[in-house]
Motif scaffolding. Structure first.
Motif, mmCIF file in Angstrom:
data_model
loop_
_atom_site.group_PDB
_atom_site.id
_atom_site.type_symbol
_atom_site.label_atom_id
_atom_site.label_comp_id
_atom_site.label_asym_id
_atom_site.label_seq_id
_atom_site.Cartn_x
_atom_site.Cartn_y
_atom_site.Cartn_z
ATOM 1 N N LYS A 401 120.709 55.482 99.359
ATOM 2 C CA LYS A 401 120.861 54.038 99.172
ATOM 3 C C LYS A 401 119.576 53.318 99.567
ATOM 4 O O LYS A 401 119.077 53.504 100.683
ATOM 5 C CB LYS A 401 122.028 53.524 100.022
ATOM 6 N N LYS A 402 119.071 52.504 98.667
ATOM 7 C CA LYS A 402 117.833 51.791 98.937
ATOM 8 C C LYS A 402 118.030 50.789 100.081
ATOM 9 O O LYS A 402 119.082 50.165 100.202
ATOM 10 C CB LYS A 402 117.345 51.056 97.690
ATOM 11 N N THR A 403 116.986 50.664 100.888
ATOM 12 C CA THR A 403 117.045 49.750 102.025
ATOM 13 C C THR A 403 115.663 49.176 102.286
ATOM 14 O O THR A 403 114.645 49.775 101.905
ATOM 15 C CB THR A 403 117.565 50.477 103.283
ATOM 16 N N ASP A 404 115.611 48.029 102.930
ATOM 17 C CA ASP A 404 114.326 47.431 103.288
ATOM 18 C C ASP A 404 113.693 48.246 104.405
ATOM 19 O O ASP A 404 114.362 48.603 105.383
ATOM 20 C CB ASP A 404 114.521 45.988 103.765
ATOM 21 N N MET A 405 112.422 48.529 104.260
ATOM 22 C CA MET A 405 111.707 49.250 105.316
ATOM 23 C C MET A 405 110.215 48.954 105.232
ATOM 24 O O MET A 405 109.696 48.489 104.212
ATOM 25 C CB MET A 405 111.962 50.754 105.224
ATOM 26 N N THR A 406 109.546 49.228 106.326
ATOM 27 C CA THR A 406 108.090 49.094 106.401
ATOM 28 C C THR A 406 107.501 50.485 106.529
ATOM 29 O O THR A 406 107.862 51.231 107.446
ATOM 30 C CB THR A 406 107.674 48.234 107.609
ATOM 31 N N VAL A 407 106.627 50.854 105.593
ATOM 32 C CA VAL A 407 106.080 52.213 105.591
ATOM 33 C C VAL A 407 104.565 52.191 105.792
ATOM 34 O O VAL A 407 103.890 51.194 105.536
ATOM 35 C CB VAL A 407 106.411 52.956 104.269
ATOM 36 N N PHE A 408 104.071 53.323 106.234
ATOM 37 C CA PHE A 408 102.633 53.493 106.471
ATOM 38 C C PHE A 408 101.901 53.771 105.165
ATOM 39 O O PHE A 408 102.380 54.518 104.319
ATOM 40 C CB PHE A 408 102.412 54.660 107.429
ATOM 41 N N THR A 409 100.737 53.145 105.017
ATOM 42 C CA THR A 409 99.768 53.539 103.993
ATOM 43 C C THR A 409 98.396 53.378 104.618
ATOM 44 O O THR A 409 98.230 52.666 105.619
ATOM 45 C CB THR A 409 99.840 52.673 102.711
ATOM 46 N N TRP A 410 97.401 53.996 104.014
ATOM 47 C CA TRP A 410 96.049 53.876 104.547
ATOM 48 C C TRP A 410 95.445 52.497 104.283
ATOM 49 O O TRP A 410 94.384 52.168 104.797
ATOM 50 C CB TRP A 410 95.151 54.972 103.996
ATOM 51 N N LYS A 411 96.141 51.673 103.504
ATOM 52 C CA LYS A 411 95.698 50.295 103.280
ATOM 53 C C LYS A 411 96.453 49.314 104.170
ATOM 54 O O LYS A 411 96.317 48.102 104.030
ATOM 55 C CB LYS A 411 95.887 49.923 101.805
ATOM 56 N N GLY A 412 97.260 49.836 105.073
ATOM 57 C CA GLY A 412 98.045 49.003 105.961
ATOM 58 C C GLY A 412 99.524 49.180 105.706
ATOM 59 O O GLY A 412 99.943 49.773 104.715
ATOM 60 N N GLU A 413 100.348 48.679 106.617
ATOM 61 C CA GLU A 413 101.797 48.778 106.460
ATOM 62 C C GLU A 413 102.258 47.984 105.247
ATOM 63 O O GLU A 413 101.724 46.913 104.945
ATOM 64 C CB GLU A 413 102.501 48.266 107.711
ATOM 65 N N VAL A 414 103.271 48.502 104.579
ATOM 66 C CA VAL A 414 103.802 47.860 103.376
ATOM 67 C C VAL A 414 105.311 47.689 103.518
ATOM 68 O O VAL A 414 106.025 48.641 103.840
ATOM 69 C CB VAL A 414 103.494 48.700 102.113
ATOM 70 N N ASP A 415 105.781 46.455 103.305
ATOM 71 C CA ASP A 415 107.225 46.197 103.266
ATOM 72 C C ASP A 415 107.730 46.541 101.868
ATOM 73 O O ASP A 415 107.183 46.064 100.866
ATOM 74 C CB ASP A 415 107.504 44.727 103.571
ATOM 75 N N THR A 416 108.755 47.352 101.810
ATOM 76 C CA THR A 416 109.219 47.820 100.500
ATOM 77 C C THR A 416 110.713 48.079 100.511
ATOM 78 O O THR A 416 111.359 48.060 101.567
ATOM 79 C CB THR A 416 108.468 49.107 100.100
ATOM 80 N N LEU A 417 111.250 48.319 99.332
ATOM 81 C CA LEU A 417 112.650 48.721 99.168
ATOM 82 C C LEU A 417 112.644 50.168 98.724
ATOM 83 O O LEU A 417 112.098 50.512 97.676
ATOM 84 C CB LEU A 417 113.332 47.832 98.115
ATOM 85 N N MET A 418 113.239 51.052 99.515
ATOM 86 C CA MET A 418 113.121 52.481 99.265
ATOM 87 C C MET A 418 114.315 53.199 99.856
ATOM 88 O O MET A 418 114.881 52.768 100.866
ATOM 89 C CB MET A 418 111.821 52.987 99.918
ATOM 90 N N THR A 419 114.716 54.305 99.233
ATOM 91 C CA THR A 419 115.778 55.100 99.835
ATOM 92 C C THR A 419 115.203 55.896 101.001
ATOM 93 O O THR A 419 114.019 56.272 100.993
ATOM 94 C CB THR A 419 116.391 56.093 98.827
ATOM 95 N N PRO A 420 115.997 56.164 102.022
ATOM 96 C CA PRO A 420 115.517 56.986 103.128
ATOM 97 C C PRO A 420 115.015 58.354 102.667
ATOM 98 O O PRO A 420 114.067 58.891 103.232
ATOM 99 C CB PRO A 420 116.742 57.108 104.032
#
Length: 780
Positions: A401-420
């Protein structure tokens, strides 16, 4: 005209009425005063709640953070419970501009009153607070120390104010004015984890309080009125913070603590922050600090705080932990690792575009699914839902189930909608890294970088992570051969395929290791063989000395050998090891055969400076000086003309195709360096262990799973994945002259019986030696 009798009576009555009114007025006044005095007496007697006695006033209970201090005297981090990031300072550590701003703004008559400002109080009553309140700094300190909870109504708030007045007068008797100021600033919560003036100065301006400029001090004093409403870091309150700061300037001018000209020059300047949060995932050496936290917890189990009668609490007992980490070296190490890993990851992602099983390679769909499910079962989500009584079917479904989360990238943290589930795959694709650097003579660990981002990747690849050593294990084999067989680095051996038959050294079948280049039939010196990491010659050597002596050697050097099997494949570095062990082991070679157990903590002090723990050096001779030096000489060849030669090249056309991933190249290090690259099967692990006389540094790079790797050895070898971090680190260390890292040669023992000069060795052996090959061959 004569007054009538009635008029006279009226006059007498008027006088009597006035007299009665006057008497009534004074009765009311004295009654009011009496009631106020009675309220004060009742409050002082504790009728409205116990007041702190003199012992509590002498030692107000405040939680103090444990502070970690580096070898060069800087704060590396703190351990504290939420809301208790407090490290006190003394009055001498406060800049005069801060004291002037505080007194001018919060309590103009501070130096003259005895806790209560009579003039201010009268003004507050006369104008009902419209022209300012009457709380002195001492009263505000009393409120910070002894007001536990907000009062519900006006009567309770009034009683609380009376209590504050009483406590304030007692505080004035107990402490000097300077002590009251410093206690107030140490106690105040500036928000954003900044409890007390020292944390506030460090978090908002990245400096110690004594280094604050007047305009920075004014910002912090402005926050005392309301740290949320006048917080310069909150976007919504920046303008209010700016205006309130300028009001502080005005107050300083009014009190003769700032000139009108200076005020005019500063009032238009914007507030410039250097915001550096001090959370457990922020700042330098986050992985080291987590290791240290566990170390301190174990230490505290055996040490009792005499003030409390309980074991020391590392979060609120105000300990000072002096560590061996050098702040400057740690900064340089982290930057080198970040710079290279960002470039390496970009190339890794590029090469995975057409990989249908990305980020994994060489796996079936079922194997991939097993890896993902294993990650699910290790996650916090699984643990929490399992504890809540959810079934496995429900838990697995939640990962889809997709959920709001903040993930790591080398360009900085990104707020996204993604399944766990997708987030697991997202994180699996990132290559990980670790670095440890130590002084071999003292054992002091100078830098510790356990990963690429502690907030998103908690696993520490210095101490927790054990991976196959690859060819970085070969110096243990070579040093064993030098020790037992008295071999010179110039001894020649054929590099043809070599088989150890079944039944010998525990082999179940014939063992014939291959070299990645497939180039056989040459005669090589041991130095050339190690430089080119020839597996064929390693097989010959382990057949001559046997696997068990190599295991014994590794154990002597501090490697955990409990799970090592005495089999010939040891020669190729099949055992799993960690950077902590490997860096300590290589330090023996640089330190003339003496093993120093890596040191992390030099001492622990309580809040009064009493030493509670002092480290005792743990050193032992594990190898003769001659063997150590000869092994170092063997590893010189790796850097001078082997797989580590990029460290000394000015520029080579063959490197052009790698230019985006050999970060910082050319390094052009001209000094004496010894080292060894390592690459494991399928390019899963890349290592580089490098040393100069007073610093040994190990670097590892790889995926979380061994199936996450480059497809070619060109990119997956240790010389490409790990060596650039080492090269960039050392290059920048040498640029920092205050560190004084050695550029000298390794110390040669007196009366060396093993010849390391190959020209001289040739003459002694009456043999010839081919010219050194300047190739950059790869190794497995």
């Amino acid at each position: 005209m004569a007054k009538t009798k009635a008029q006279k009576v009226q006059k007498v009555q008027d006088k009597e009425a006035v007299s009665k009114n006057v008497k009534l007025f004074w009765k009311l006044v004295f009654t009011g005063i009496g009631l106020v005095v009675l309220l004060f007496l009742l409050a002082a007697w504790g009728i409205f709640g116990a007041l702190p006695d003199h012992t509590v006033l002498e030692n107000p209970q405040t939680d103090l953070a444990t502070e970690i201090i580096t070898a060069d005297g800087k704060t590396l981090g703190k351990f504290y419970n939420p809301g208790n990031n407090r490290t006190p300072v003394t009055y001498d550590e406060l800049p005069q501009n801060l004291v002037d701003a505080l007194v001018s703004t919060e309590d103009e008559r501070f130096w003259d009153h005895s806790g209560i400002d009579g003039y201010g109080t009268a003004r507050a009553f006369a104008y009902l607070g419209s022209k300012g309140g009457a709380s002195t700094i001492t009263q505000q300190l009393a409120k910070l120390y002894f007001t536990v909870e907000p009062r519900a109504n006006k009567f309770e708030r009034g009683i609380q104010k009376i209590r504050e007045w009483i406590i304030a007068t007692r505080l004035e008797k107990q402490y000097t004015k300077e002590e009251i100021i410093v206690q107030y600033l140490n106690q105040f919560d500036f928000l954003k984890g900044a409890i007390g003036i020292r944390s506030a100065a460090r978090i908002y301006f990245g400096k110690e309080p004594k280094d604050l400029k007047v305009e920075e001090s004014a910002v912090l004093v402005a926050m005392l009125k309301n740290p949320r409403q006048y917080n310069p870091q909150r976007e919504i309150s920046k303008k209010k913070s700016f205006n309130r700061r300028n009001q502080v300037f005005f107050q300083m001018v009014r009190n003769g603590k700032m000139t009108e000209e200076l005020k005019d020059s500063l009032r238009e300047q914007p507030i410039v922050l250097d915001f550096k949060p001090e959370g457990h995932d922020d700042g330098l050496a986050t992985y080291f600090r987590e290791f240290l936290r566990d170390w301190l917890k174990e230490w505290a189990k055996d040490h009792v705080n005499p003030d409390t009668g309980k074991n020391y609490n590392i979060y609120n007992d105000g300990l000072r932990v002096n560590v061996t980490i050098d702040y400057r070296m740690q900064e340089i190490a982290e930057q080198a690792l970040q710079d290279h890993m960002k470039n390496l990851q970009a190339e890794f992602d590029k090469q995975n575009i057409k990989n249908k099983t990305a980020p994994f390679r060489d796996l079936t769909k079922k194997e991939t699914e097993n890896i993902i499910k294993a990650a699910m079962r290790r996650s916090d989500r699984w643990r929490i839902m399992k504890a809540a009584g959810k079934s496995e079917k429900e838990i697995y479904a939640s990962f889809e189930k997709k959920t709001d989360m903040t993930v790591f990238t080398w360009k900085g943290e990104v707020d996204t909608l993604m399944t766990p589930r997708d987030s697991i795959v997202h994180y699996k694709k990132y290559l990980r890294a670790g670095l440890m650097s130590m002084n071999p003579q003292s054992g002091h660990v100078k830098a510790w970088v356990g990963g690429i981002n502690h907030k998103h990747f908690k696993y520490d690849h210095v101490e927790q992570g054990k991976r196959q050593a690859g060819s970085t294990f070969k110096p243990f084999l070579y040093s064993t051969a030098v020790d037992l067989l008295h071999y010179s680095p110039c001894k020649e051996l054929p590099d043809g395929e070599y088989t150890i038959p079944a039944g010998k050294w525990g082999n179940l079948k014939d063992w014939t290791p291959k070299d990645s280049g497939g180039d056989y039939g040459n005669i090589l010196t041991l130095k050339e063989a190690l430089a080119k990491s020839k597996n064929t010659i390693s097989a010959r050597l382990i057949d001559e000395v046997g696997p068990q002596p190599v295991i014994d050697r590794a154990s002597q050097l501090g490697i955990n050998t409990d799970k090592m099997d005495a089999v010939p494949s040891l020669a190729l570095g099949t055992p799993d090891v960690n950077l902590f062990e490997m860096t300590g082991a290589y330090s023996v070679f640089a330190n003339g055969g003496i093993y120093n157990k890596p040191v992390l903590v030099t001492s622990v002090e309580d809040k009064n400076g009493t030493i509670l723990y002092q480290y005792v050096p743990d050193s032992k001779d594990v190898m003769n000086e001659e063997t150590a030096y000869v092994t170092v000489d063997l590893m010189r060849g790796v850097v001078n003309y082997g797989s580590g030669s990029r460290l000394k090249d000015s520029w080579r056309k063959s490197q052009y195709i790698y230019k985006n991933v050999i970060t910082g190249y050319p390094y052009e290090l001209k000094n004496d360096i010894a080292g060894k690259t390592g690459t494991t099967q399928n390019n899963s692990d890349g290592w580089f262990m490098g040393m100069v006389p007073d610093l040994v540094t190990g670097v590892w790079v790889g995926g979380e799973d061994r199936s996450v790797h480059f497809n070619s050895t060109k990119y997956g070898q240790g010389a490409t994945m790990a060596l650039p971090i080492w090269g960039l680190y050392m290059k920048n260390l040498y640029n920092e002259e205050s560190l004084d890292i050695s550029k000298e040669k390794f110390k040669k023992p007196d009366n060396l019986s093993i010849e390391t000069d190959c020209e001289e060795y040739k003459a002694q052996q009456s043999g010839g030696l081919d010219e050194e090959d300047d190739s950059d061959e790869l190794e497995i």
